[in-house]
Design an enzyme around this catalytic site. Structure first.
Site, PDB file in Angstrom:
ATOM      1  N   GLU A   1     -28.489-104.778  28.864  1.00  0.00           N
ATOM      2  CA  GLU A   1     -28.153-105.050  27.355  1.00  0.00           C
ATOM      3  C   GLU A   1     -27.229-106.322  27.409  1.00  0.00           C
ATOM      4  O   GLU A   1     -26.389-106.452  28.003  1.00  0.00           O
ATOM      5  CB  GLU A   1     -27.426-103.728  26.799  1.00  0.00           C
ATOM      6  CG  GLU A   1     -26.945-104.443  25.193  1.00  0.00           C
ATOM      7  CD  GLU A   1     -26.240-103.023  24.694  1.00  0.00           C
ATOM      8  OE1 GLU A   1     -25.796-102.262  25.466  1.00  0.00           O
ATOM      9  OE2 GLU A   1     -25.998-103.306  23.545  1.00  0.00           O
TER      10      GLU A   1
ATOM     11  N   GLU B   1     -25.671 -98.288  16.209  1.00  0.00           N
ATOM     12  CA  GLU B   1     -24.459 -98.255  17.231  1.00  0.00           C
ATOM     13  C   GLU B   1     -23.440 -98.981  16.615  1.00  0.00           C
ATOM     14  O   GLU B   1     -23.530-100.182  16.746  1.00  0.00           O
ATOM     15  CB  GLU B   1     -24.676 -98.844  18.466  1.00  0.00           C
ATOM     16  CG  GLU B   1     -23.567 -98.714  19.413  1.00  0.00           C
ATOM     17  CD  GLU B   1     -23.690 -99.452  20.851  1.00  0.00           C
ATOM     18  OE1 GLU B   1     -23.474 -98.977  21.946  1.00  0.00           O
ATOM     19  OE2 GLU B   1     -23.909-100.770  20.651  1.00  0.00           O
TER      20      GLU B   1
HETATM   21  C1  LER Z   1     -23.016-100.849  24.155  1.00  0.00           C
HETATM   22  O1  LER Z   1     -24.514-100.564  23.670  1.00  0.00           O
HETATM   23  C2  LER Z   1     -22.461-102.061  23.886  1.00  0.00           C
HETATM   24  O2  LER Z   1     -23.071-102.673  22.589  1.00  0.00           O
HETATM   25  C3  LER Z   1     -21.117-102.540  23.915  1.00  0.00           C
HETATM   26  O3  LER Z   1     -20.637-103.239  22.941  1.00  0.00           O
HETATM   27  C4  LER Z   1     -20.229-101.647  24.456  1.00  0.00           C
HETATM   28  O4  LER Z   1     -20.482-100.282  24.318  1.00  0.00           O
HETATM   29 MN    MN Z   2     -24.913-101.985  22.009  1.00  0.00          MN
END
Ligand code: LER
Ligand code: MN
Length: 266
Positions: free
Chosen positions: A149, A243
């Site tokens: 990510e 999220e």
């Molecule tokens: C994780 O998916 C994320 O986006 C980070 O900013 C910290 O968790």
């Molecule tokens: Mn994230």
């Protein structure tokens, strides 16, 4: 396209994890509101009651979309790019345990913050490469896929943009690592959501959504029309996982997100 929310246990420190509480309750709430999966953000898979979760997943016809691993960094300091061999070893071992759990759930494993936040970027990237090679080889044997990510430069010094992350994965020549594109981080880095997703489509395997204020989609200025146009154009059929940070109840947060996002796919 499938929708999920990030759920974690009550003791989690990081606050963009959509739901903090009892995991079973989180799965049931997500189902009730109309989601088809949940993303489990866990610190240590050893403390997860796998059988209990599996039972509820079956009852509710739900899946685990991915295993999030960042808590091992924020709460224990484990880092895949650490210059300290012992810390790095522990981080790799933890990811292998996450991979074992992911295999049982047929879920992805996310490498986000556990990549670390080192100062010497170039040297750290080499270390990260070796760590990822080991994790990815292990995952491959179990048929598990890893998501790397891109995270904005305030939160980490390594791999902030989709372009860097794509090149990094390409260099590794590993087929079981893809990209998790998080709309919040993309906006922080000033990336053009439509253009970047189209450009790196073959590796876009998973999406995190939050608005540009990290709130529920629709509460800021992020261009979700662009996001959904890109996802439609690349025929994306993976998960879009919420999220975000929200003061509202989990029910209201999850409901608002789904109602807002579904408008773009109708
Ligand atoms: C994780 O998916 C994320 O986006 C980070 O900013 C910290 O968790
Ligand atoms: Mn994230």
């Amino acid at each position: 396209m499938k929708f999920s929310i990030v759920i974690t246990t009550k003791d989690a420190v990081f606050n963009a994890l959509t739901f903090k509480g009892n995991l079973i309750e989180g799965i049931r709430i997500a189902k009730e509101i109309g989601y088809s999966g949940v993303e489990l953000a866990i610190r240590d898979p050893k403390v997860i009651d796998y059988n209990e979760i599996l039972k509820v997943l079956k009852e509710e016809d739900m899946v685990i979309s991915a295993i999030g691993t960042g808590r091992a960094f924020t709460e224990e300091g484990l880092s895949l790019s650490s210059f300290e061999k012992e810390i790095r070893r522990k981080a790799i071992e933890r990811i292998k345990e996450d991979i074992n759990l992911a295999e049982k759930f047929s879920a992805y494993v996310i490498i986000g913050l556990i990549r670390g936040k080192p100062r010497k970027k170039e040297e750290a990237l080499k270390i990260l490469k070796d760590s990822l090679l080991e994790c990815s080889e292990y995952a491959k044997k179990l048929g598990v896929k890893i998501l790397l990510e891109p995270i904005n430069s305030l939160e980490t010094t390594l791999l902030n943009k989709l372009s860097e992350t794509y090149d990094f994965i390409k260099d590794l020549k590993l087929s079981n690592i893809g990209i998790l594109a998080d709309t919040y981080h993309m906006s922080k880095e000033g990336e053009n959501i439509y253009y970047e997703i189209i450009k790196y489509k073959e590796k876009i395997w998973y999406i995190h959504t939050a608005d540009d204020n990290r709130g529920i989609p629709g509460t800021g200025n992020l261009n979700f029309e662009e996001l959904f146009k890109a996802l439609k154009d690349i025929k994306y059929d993976g998960f879009i996982s919420l999220e975000c940070i929200s003061d509202l109840s989990i029910e209201e947060t999850a409901d608002r997100n789904l109602k807002f996002l579904k408008k773009f796919i109708e």
